[in-house]
Design an enzyme around this catalytic site. Structure first.
Site, PDB file in Angstrom:
ATOM      1  CB  THR A   8     -33.777  20.826  -8.889  1.00 15.14           C
ATOM      2  OG1 THR A   8     -34.228  20.309  -7.632  1.00 15.14           O
ATOM      3  CG2 THR A   8     -34.994  21.165  -9.732  1.00 15.14           C
ATOM      4  CE  LYS A  13     -34.543  22.775  -4.002  1.00 10.81           C
ATOM      5  NZ  LYS A  13     -33.082  22.564  -4.163  1.00 10.81           N
ATOM      6  CG  ASP A  70     -27.700  23.780  -1.734  1.00 14.40           C
ATOM      7  OD1 ASP A  70     -28.155  22.654  -2.020  1.00 14.40           O
ATOM      8  OD2 ASP A  70     -27.106  24.001  -0.661  1.00 14.40           O
ATOM      9  CB  SER A  71     -33.001  26.269  -0.688  1.00 12.94           C
ATOM     10  OG  SER A  71     -33.513  25.114  -1.329  1.00 12.94           O
ATOM     11  CG  PHE A 153     -41.121  21.383  -1.039  1.00 11.40           C
ATOM     12  CD1 PHE A 153     -41.443  22.588  -1.655  1.00 11.40           C
ATOM     13  CD2 PHE A 153     -39.773  21.132  -0.762  1.00 11.40           C
ATOM     14  CE1 PHE A 153     -40.459  23.518  -1.978  1.00 11.40           C
ATOM     15  CE2 PHE A 153     -38.785  22.052  -1.094  1.00 11.40           C
ATOM     16  CZ  PHE A 153     -39.129  23.250  -1.698  1.00 11.40           C
ATOM     17  CG  HIS A 181     -36.351  30.414   0.696  1.00 10.35           C
ATOM     18  ND1 HIS A 181     -37.711  30.183   0.792  1.00 10.35           N
ATOM     19  CD2 HIS A 181     -35.793  29.191   0.525  1.00 10.35           C
ATOM     20  CE1 HIS A 181     -37.941  28.880   0.698  1.00 10.35           C
ATOM     21  NE2 HIS A 181     -36.794  28.263   0.529  1.00 10.35           N
TER      22      HIS A 181
HETATM   23  P1  ITT Z   1     -31.874  19.254  -5.430  1.00 11.03           P
HETATM   24  O1  ITT Z   1     -30.567  19.268  -4.652  1.00 11.03           O
HETATM   25  O2  ITT Z   1     -31.927  18.158  -6.433  1.00 11.03           O
HETATM   26  O3  ITT Z   1     -32.224  20.603  -5.994  1.00 11.03           O
HETATM   27  P2  ITT Z   1     -33.109  18.921  -2.802  1.00 11.03           P
HETATM   28  O4  ITT Z   1     -34.528  18.866  -2.343  1.00 11.03           O
HETATM   29  O5  ITT Z   1     -32.159  17.875  -2.271  1.00 11.03           O
HETATM   30  O6  ITT Z   1     -33.103  18.919  -4.409  1.00 11.03           O
HETATM   31  P3  ITT Z   1     -31.470  20.917  -1.514  1.00 11.03           P
HETATM   32  O7  ITT Z   1     -30.251  20.075  -1.495  1.00 11.03           O
HETATM   33  O8  ITT Z   1     -31.337  22.369  -1.900  1.00 11.03           O
HETATM   34  O9  ITT Z   1     -32.583  20.358  -2.496  1.00 11.03           O
HETATM   35  O10 ITT Z   1     -32.143  20.797  -0.085  1.00 11.03           O
HETATM   36  C1  ITT Z   1     -33.100  21.705   0.285  1.00 11.03           C
HETATM   37  C2  ITT Z   1     -33.913  21.165   1.449  1.00 11.03           C
HETATM   38  O11 ITT Z   1     -34.278  22.303   2.267  1.00 11.03           O
HETATM   39  C3  ITT Z   1     -35.213  20.578   0.931  1.00 11.03           C
HETATM   40  O12 ITT Z   1     -35.144  19.194   0.796  1.00 11.03           O
HETATM   41  C4  ITT Z   1     -36.196  21.006   2.011  1.00 11.03           C
HETATM   42  O13 ITT Z   1     -36.153  20.079   3.063  1.00 11.03           O
HETATM   43  C5  ITT Z   1     -35.639  22.326   2.506  1.00 11.03           C
HETATM   44  N1  ITT Z   1     -36.261  23.442   1.775  1.00 11.03           N
HETATM   45  C6  ITT Z   1     -35.692  24.253   0.833  1.00 11.03           C
HETATM   46  N2  ITT Z   1     -36.579  25.117   0.344  1.00 11.03           N
HETATM   47  C7  ITT Z   1     -37.733  24.865   0.977  1.00 11.03           C
HETATM   48  C8  ITT Z   1     -39.026  25.415   0.884  1.00 11.03           C
HETATM   49  O14 ITT Z   1     -39.316  26.374   0.005  1.00 11.03           O
HETATM   50  N3  ITT Z   1     -39.976  24.930   1.679  1.00 11.03           N
HETATM   51  C9  ITT Z   1     -39.702  23.928   2.555  1.00 11.03           C
HETATM   52  N4  ITT Z   1     -38.535  23.339   2.691  1.00 11.03           N
HETATM   53  C10 ITT Z   1     -37.538  23.801   1.908  1.00 11.03           C
END
Ligand code: ITT
Length: 198
Positions: A8, A13, A70-71, A153, A181
């Site tokens: 990531t 994360k 992915d979240s 975040f 989650h």
């Molecule tokens: P990687 O793909 O490199 O892991 P990313 O931040 O781009 O990093 P994602 O594509 O999975 O990750 O996007 C997830 C987005 O969803 C993240 O940028 C947040 O805006 C939101 N998100 C996911 N988990 C969260 C959490 O625990 N708290 C707050 N926002 C979250």
């Protein structure tokens, strides 16, 4: 301690997963592996994108167990948006603050009084470019129109989990890490790893 590489670019994360796994696994982000480029997230589901990231990074790191997450956030009154596009809601190079600003604008246009939604997380574990296991976790809550707190975040300052009066921006990280989650998806993955990996 066995090593687990977390593919990531999101340092938050890594921090959360490292705290949740404690001393059982040594979690490393991609900082030590600058040669690894994560693929474009072309999938239309959390699972597809988690697998894409885990398989690409593990193919480039032979012999290492690699996880990817992915979240994102789903808001019912917005038809499930921002969903898989949570990181890019306000555009391709959006910051967390930009994405929260867009969410507040979209919520502000709605006439419904409450905004139920949820965070979803899919975790994929891969070795040598092949997926070994996939888990999912969800946490239900409501979205607020006004940010509260500066912890966490992403959308955390706008998301209040069911059963609490504060957002993840205010609740201590220990609380988030028990019920989020990501915590739920990781709990299942941890159980699988304990059963299936030597
Ligand atoms: P990687 O793909 O490199 O892991 P990313 O931040 O781009 O990093 P994602 O594509 O999975 O990750 O996007 C997830 C987005 O969803 C993240 O940028 C947040 O805006 C939101 N998100 C996911 N988990 C969260 C959490 O625990 N708290 C707050 N926002 C979250």
């Amino acid at each position: 301690m066995p090593e687990l590489i977390f593919a990531t670019s999101n340092a938050h994360k890594v921090q959360e997963v490292a705290a949740m796994l404690g001393t059982q696994w040594q979690v490393q982000g991609l900082r030590s592996f600058p040669q690894i480029q994560l693929p474009e997230e072309t999938g239309t589901t959390f699972e597809a994108n988690a697998i894409l990231k885990a398989e690409a990074a593990s193919a480039a790191l032979p012999g290492h167990y690699v996880i990817a997450d992915d979240s994102g956030l789903e808001v019912d009154a917005l038809g499930g948006e921002p969903g898989v596009y949570s990181a890019r809601y306000a555009g391709p190079s959006a910051t967390d603050a930009d994405n929260r600003a867009r969410l507040k604008t979209e919520l502000g246009r709605l006439t419904t009084p409450l905004f139920p939604g949820r965070f979803r997380c899919c975790l994929a574990l891969a070795l040598n470019g092949r997926t070994l296991h996939v888990t999912h976790g969800t946490i239900e809550g409501i979205l607020r129109l006004v940010e509260q707190g500066e912890g966490g975040f992403g959308y955390d300052p706008l998301f209040q989990p069911d059963g609490f009066q504060d957002t993840f921006g205010v609740l201590p990280s220990e609380v988030k890490n028990q019920l989020s989650h990501r915590a739920r998806a990781l709990g299942q993955l941890k159980a699988w790893m304990e059963q299936n990996l030597a």
